[in-house]
Design a protein around this motif. Sequence first.
Motif, PDB file in Angstrom:
ATOM      1  N   PRO A  11       0.161  -1.489   0.283  1.00  0.00           N
ATOM      2  CA  PRO A  11       1.412  -0.819   0.658  1.00  0.00           C
ATOM      3  C   PRO A  11       1.730  -0.906   2.151  1.00  0.00           C
ATOM      4  N   GLN A  12       0.799  -1.405   2.951  1.00  0.00           N
ATOM      5  CA  GLN A  12       1.016  -1.555   4.381  1.00  0.00           C
ATOM      6  C   GLN A  12       1.200  -3.034   4.727  1.00  0.00           C
ATOM      7  N   GLY A 197      -1.851   4.740  -5.547  1.00  0.00           N
ATOM      8  CA  GLY A 197      -1.752   3.508  -4.778  1.00  0.00           C
ATOM      9  C   GLY A 197      -2.070   2.298  -5.634  1.00  0.00           C
ATOM     10  N   GLU A 198      -1.945   1.134  -5.036  1.00  0.00           N
ATOM     11  CA  GLU A 198      -2.237  -0.122  -5.720  1.00  0.00           C
ATOM     12  C   GLU A 198      -2.472  -1.192  -4.666  1.00  0.00           C
ATOM     13  N   GLY A 199      -2.985  -2.325  -5.100  1.00  0.00           N
ATOM     14  CA  GLY A 199      -3.183  -3.423  -4.156  1.00  0.00           C
ATOM     15  C   GLY A 199      -4.136  -4.470  -4.685  1.00  0.00           C
ATOM     16  N   ALA A 200      -4.286  -5.527  -3.889  1.00  0.00           N
ATOM     17  CA  ALA A 200      -5.205  -6.620  -4.197  1.00  0.00           C
ATOM     18  C   ALA A 200      -5.877  -7.049  -2.901  1.00  0.00           C
ATOM     19  N   LYS A 279      -7.139   6.273   2.876  1.00  0.00           N
ATOM     20  CA  LYS A 279      -6.328   6.362   1.658  1.00  0.00           C
ATOM     21  C   LYS A 279      -4.899   6.846   1.891  1.00  0.00           C
ATOM     22  N   HIS A 280      -4.578   7.273   3.098  1.00  0.00           N
ATOM     23  CA  HIS A 280      -3.163   7.530   3.402  1.00  0.00           C
ATOM     24  C   HIS A 280      -2.437   6.216   3.678  1.00  0.00           C
ATOM     25  N   LEU A 281      -3.180   5.108   3.744  1.00  0.00           N
ATOM     26  CA  LEU A 281      -2.576   3.783   3.890  1.00  0.00           C
ATOM     27  C   LEU A 281      -2.382   3.096   2.546  1.00  0.00           C
ATOM     28  N   CYS A 282      -3.360   3.235   1.652  1.00  0.00           N
ATOM     29  CA  CYS A 282      -3.322   2.475   0.389  1.00  0.00           C
ATOM     30  C   CYS A 282      -3.152   3.340  -0.838  1.00  0.00           C
ATOM     31  N   PHE A 291      -9.815  -2.417  -0.591  1.00  0.00           N
ATOM     32  CA  PHE A 291      -8.971  -2.287   0.595  1.00  0.00           C
ATOM     33  C   PHE A 291      -9.828  -1.857   1.791  1.00  0.00           C
ATOM     34  N   ALA A 292     -10.753  -0.931   1.557  1.00  0.00           N
ATOM     35  CA  ALA A 292     -11.635  -0.470   2.636  1.00  0.00           C
ATOM     36  C   ALA A 292     -12.494  -1.606   3.169  1.00  0.00           C
ATOM     37  N   THR A 293     -12.938  -2.500   2.290  1.00  0.00           N
ATOM     38  CA  THR A 293     -13.743  -3.648   2.726  1.00  0.00           C
ATOM     39  C   THR A 293     -12.907  -4.586   3.581  1.00  0.00           C
TER      40      THR A 293
END
Length: 341
Positions: A11-12, A197-200, A279-282, A291-293
């Motif tokens: 999301p960023q 949230g979501e992401g790859a 987690k306020h980013l993703c 995402f943290a990695t």
Amino acid sequence: MYIHQQLCISPQQTVDPVNLDALIPATDGKLVALEPALEGVPPGMLRRMSKAVRMGIGAGLPLLKAVVPDGIIIGTANGGMEDCIKFLNQIIDYEEGMLTPGNFVQSTPNAIAGQLSLITRNRSYNATHVHLGLAFENALLDAMMFLNEHPEQVYLTGAVDEISTYNYNIDRLAGWYDPALSSADLFQSDHAATIAGEGAALFLLSGKPEGAQARIEAVETVHTEDPAYVEKRLQQLLIRYPITKNTLLLSGDNGDNRYRFFYNNLETLMPLTTVLRFKHLCGEYPTASSFATWLATYILQQQKVPEVLLKNGPLPTAIDRIIIYNQYHGKQHGFLILSNN
């Protein structure tokens, strides 16, 4: 095990140029991933892809332009759940008649790894780990076992999860998500919920240190609801990987007051360590540790911490190790330790 390249869709603004100083806020309690334009994918195939597959392809293909991996390993909790529900609804609507096969093909959890293999014509090892909050960690362990035996090999490894309407509504009714929450309020108010949230995030991993961006020193998974046991496992890790003044803790705290004690307890074991949150980013999703990695690798490369991440403690002048702790619904816990080469 070493990270040589990485790419994150979130999301960023995490695709070049990366900009983590300008925080993009949640809308209606959701942090929705920003999808880049996909190059090299036939339009006919692109139209049929679910969002989870599009994100996985968008994060994976750029890493495979000059590399033929020895395997593709993806972690996901739900895969293309949105397309799965569409297909099940079609069974009812069409009374098991003329169903759309595309929704079925794109709905299986292994669709992401499979599409990456098909597009790049890669016939090597292809696996998908579906373990809810530890799917990404298990994908890493899978790659690590291969690289322990064959360090010269290369594996495309990562995780993908999407916000599906079906899952989001169930989790919202169960009290996991609150549409009224904003990114700014996530850690400021006391509430028993978080934002979705979501992401790859995908990584090229090998056992060779030459040219690596970061080293994954340890991957630990824990299944328990006992906070004392989680603390014990961290203490055992810290014996093997001692804390220095240049160590950071990247906390998966999502603002949910029901599980904040897990993070607070571990922070007391590392009282002099600077604590970051992400987690306020993703947002919260089962494979958010991917995402943290990506974020930890970015910080180790830049040797700079964006101010939006800082919870407490002084920022070291040099950063040599980052400990990631994340838990999912109080039952699945994961530790990752990354360092400079």
